[in-house]
Design an enzyme around this catalytic site. Sequence first.
Site, mmCIF file in Angstrom:
data_model
loop_
_atom_site.group_PDB
_atom_site.id
_atom_site.type_symbol
_atom_site.label_atom_id
_atom_site.label_comp_id
_atom_site.label_asym_id
_atom_site.label_seq_id
_atom_site.Cartn_x
_atom_site.Cartn_y
_atom_site.Cartn_z
ATOM 1 N N HIS A 30 0.842 -1.205 0.000
ATOM 2 C CA HIS A 30 0.000 0.000 0.000
ATOM 3 C C HIS A 30 0.879 1.258 0.000
ATOM 4 O O HIS A 30 0.603 2.215 -0.730
ATOM 5 C CB HIS A 30 -0.891 0.039 1.252
ATOM 6 N N LYS A 79 -16.598 -7.312 5.188
ATOM 7 C CA LYS A 79 -15.441 -7.938 5.826
ATOM 8 C C LYS A 79 -15.446 -7.610 7.314
ATOM 9 O O LYS A 79 -15.840 -6.516 7.699
ATOM 10 C CB LYS A 79 -14.138 -7.379 5.235
ATOM 11 N N ARG A 84 -1.965 -6.061 -8.210
ATOM 12 C CA ARG A 84 -0.893 -7.018 -7.932
ATOM 13 C C ARG A 84 -0.828 -8.024 -9.072
ATOM 14 O O ARG A 84 -0.403 -7.705 -10.152
ATOM 15 C CB ARG A 84 -1.136 -7.712 -6.594
ATOM 16 N N SER A 104 -2.883 -7.781 3.123
ATOM 17 C CA SER A 104 -3.131 -7.485 4.541
ATOM 18 C C SER A 104 -3.510 -8.748 5.304
ATOM 19 O O SER A 104 -3.056 -8.972 6.430
ATOM 20 C CB SER A 104 -4.271 -6.466 4.668
#
Length: 163
Positions: free
Chosen positions: A18, A42, A91, A129
């Site tokens: 990040h 989430k 990514r 994460s």
Amino acid sequence: MKNTAVYPGSFDPPTNGHLDVIARASRLFPRLIVAVTDNQNKTPTHTLEERLLMLRGITKNIPGVSVEIFSGLLVNYLKKKNARVIIRGLRAVSDFEYEFQLALMNRKLSPSIETVFLMPDEKYVYLSSSMVNEVARLGGSVDCFVPPLVRAQVIKKCRHSNP
Ligand code: ADP
């Protein structure tokens, strides 16, 4: 690019990936708002306040960057902030489908807003994460994945939840 950009995400916790995207975006845009979302789908490991403080701590020396909490529709938030650019990190191929869908949905909702994708340094392409939280929970070292300030918070939070 004389624009304000918004980098939205859960940042649960913020990682070196990040931070790499934030640094790249800050070189392209004079003002960058890192917007921490409270994603209802989430269950976060770190509270909104903790994520805000971590992000403020690790970005305090990057010019033009501010960190805010945001809820509701992203395009409405951008309009309120007079911003026209959404930053997202890409990514591997696995990010692509979801990010593509999200970008096109946001374009449908607000055609004047553009999504800009930035690729992190290749050493961060595998970093997420959730993996950072998991490694810390299992007692592994997260030194290479997050800045020291985040490492301290992750260890405090995740080690305590070690079964
Ligand atoms: P979200 O819940 O919105 O996916 P994340 O915090 O997981 O929030 O990610 C925010 C954005 O940062 C997403 O665009 C994601 O693809 C990107 N991102 C996450 N980890 C990395 C990384 N290691 N390198 C580059 N971009 C990343």
